[in-house]
Design an enzyme around this catalytic site. Sequence first.
Site, PDB file in Angstrom:
ATOM      1  CG  ASP A 165      -2.211  -0.736   1.004  1.00 53.00           C
ATOM      2  OD1 ASP A 165      -2.714  -0.735  -0.132  1.00 53.00           O
ATOM      3  OD2 ASP A 165      -2.717  -1.321   1.964  1.00 53.00           O
ATOM      4  CB  VAL A 166       3.808   2.265   2.004  1.00 46.81           C
ATOM      5  CG1 VAL A 166       4.824   3.405   1.982  1.00 46.81           C
ATOM      6  CG2 VAL A 166       3.104   2.220   3.366  1.00 46.81           C
TER       7      VAL A 166
END
Length: 408
Positions: free
Chosen positions: A177-178
């Site tokens: 996600d990051v």
Amino acid sequence: MAEGVPDPRGSGILSGLRVADFSRVLAGPYATMMLADFGADVVKIESPAGDDTRAWRPPVDDAGESTYFAAVNRNKRSVVCDLTTPGGRAAAQRLAATADVVIENFRPGVMERFGLDEATLRAGNPRLVYCSITGFGRDAGAAMPGYDLLVQAVGGLMSITGAPDGEPSKVGVALVDVLTGLNAFSGILLALRRRDATGEGSRVDVDLLGSLLAALTNQASSTLATGRAPGRLGNAHPSIAPYELFAAADRELVVAVGTDRQFSAFAAALGRPELAGDPRFATNEGRVRDRTALRSVLEPLIAARPAAEWVEAFSAARVPAGLVNDVAEAFAFAESLGLSPVVETVDAATGRRSRQPANPIHLDAAPAAHRTPAPLLGADQARWADEGDRTADSDLDHPATPHERTRP
């Protein structure tokens, strides 16, 4: 604007840029927080229940708010739009019409149902930059849920993470996600640069699986070149040795020997300079090939002394080495190096305080600013009305009720 109410908008390099943020959870909010840190006016459009991560607790901060939500939503405004109602959709459409950037991470097709898709919005705003984040793209994977753990599994990351004789393991944070959030941030900036040059907006598409596959770098390259998928090596490196974790007398440390010169210095610091001349270990290729034999020599040597002593000795010899810190120790270590890794923001209206990692991008002439904590749900409903950006019949014209301003 009410007196004493904190304003998350800043005067940074992206000042004057408005972002309508329809994203939830992590990848999208991370991207928009990065934009907000550099001055963009990010308006977070939330359902009456709020971003999912408002309910992801414990842990909570001193005010009882989710620390997960706080991690990626500073410097933003929050307004509530119930997209399941005609009034909520109309309000969101009017809000999006004022934006330079729209970002969303709904399943493909959802924004079209709400009248918030790229084609609809661009018809009235050809300069719009529209960013969509999906789990697996907009084609055959469109219906697949985009959860970080799922992508770590199907994207191969878990297959190379963990002990060789253990089970596949996920990374200890939602890293995919990051990474995807950073790709969205970069893509938006590229699209804005193109808009500066041409006057035209662009569509930015990023997906979790593609972001992970690109981030596999050397592991992906070796697989594509050889046709052989790598396996798990625990904390060892597939192409460098010794580049791994060792147990000292009191705790673990890592050694990251990347060159033959470093290995020679490493061997000398261990009190075994002859290791650098051993035909098995003289070159990195040999050390990788005979890594088991090398480790059998190194383990008892390193286990004989405390980790901090070894780190001091190796660092003095210019050999990369460090303790295996926990997260609190990691921040303290960064502080000791003068990196100022922690920032504290204060909500002037409520007194809420939030300590978060500082933005890691340092621009000397236009630095990031950490102005306000993550907003309470609907905290900027009244302010949005005061700015006159909506018509009188909008369901955003009224301040959020106390119920709307807290998570259920």
